[in-house]
Design an enzyme around this catalytic site. Sequence first.
Site: not given
Length: 405
Positions: A123, A200, A203, A226, A363
């Site tokens: 991202h 990261d 998700q 999220k 992104c």
Amino acid sequence: MSVALAPSRLRADFPGLVTPGGEVWHYLDTGATAQKPQAVIDATVRAMGADYATVHRGVYGRSAEMTLAFEAARRKVAMFLGGAEDEIVFTRGATEAINLVAQTWGLENLRAGDRILLSELEHHSNIVPWQLLQARTGVAIDVCPLTADGKIDLAAAEKILTPAHKLVAFAHVSNVLGSVLHVEHAAALAHNVGAKILIDGCQAVPRLKVDVAALGADFYVFSAHKLYGPTGIGALWARREILDAMPPYQGGGSMIDRVTFARTTYAPPPQRFEAGTPAIVEAIGLGAAIDYVEAIGLDRLHVHEVALARQLREELRRTNAVTVFGPDDAVGVVSFAVEGVHPHDLGTILDEENVAIRAGHHCAQPLMDHLGVPATARASFGLYNDETDIAALLRGIERTKRIFG
């Protein structure tokens, strides 16, 4: 064996899943931001209303109670990630968390001649902060390629990594392809050359059970919105010894020990990195979101979303003129392209059918370049989705194909 989810019942918890006319809204954009359950909405309304007060500073009763609730949310995040309470820094989201690491740990530890390893599927929030750091320090950035099915190629990473690499920064789950990183392997590769690893987890945390100690991460970041929580709040987890050595990110109230015009000393982590009045209501909402998800069970969420992604991929492959991207074991995210139809046009027509998807570069423009497309359509699942959402999406795709001939 875990009991299967019942999305039709869970949908009743989410007031946003109906149209203004009272029809079912087939929301397939959870990868961008999740809908909020009533439990989270209620927690934030109480925190903003009847329970509201500032934290950490008031000597009156309600302030003390709000401080306890705020710090209880931090404790929930720590337990959710398998870390310690004093290793959790509240941020505005994963983007700020990565920038915090880049502008504190990065500036303190990286110099010209050092190298950072990213991947092709990152991202922008895990690319641009490192480029900003590169401009200030001269650190070099390398890019790890992907496997044919869209996973970070760890065999290639092993060949790229050298003792000059000081940081590896990878996504746990791709926001475009749904591919899952073998974090333990990636961490071992980084540590073998003396590098730190940042993950990261945006998700991943809504879909996978995360244990930062078992994963071997040094930094782990995620955003609450999220995870069925509010916007404007997220968290950075970092190993205690790393946080202890990091300088402040911003100056102001709360992050200090003693201030004089001659010299200021700083509070220990995590307060050192939380200048100003924090996102009190949002943190409490994040705690409520964690409670909600854990009551359902992340193992059940994982099985449910993998099954939905697999079903959609199979259905799309049977559809003429549709290209599907990413691996067969994608988690909760499916990106695709319809021949002759721009994803934005598809998204607009699907909206007329009460189906919401994402359309664009997500992104992740370098990944779009790798895939050879300007944009993709993306369906991403949440705990409230089921086969009826897939059926509505497929009907909308067929309608779009007829419109475009």
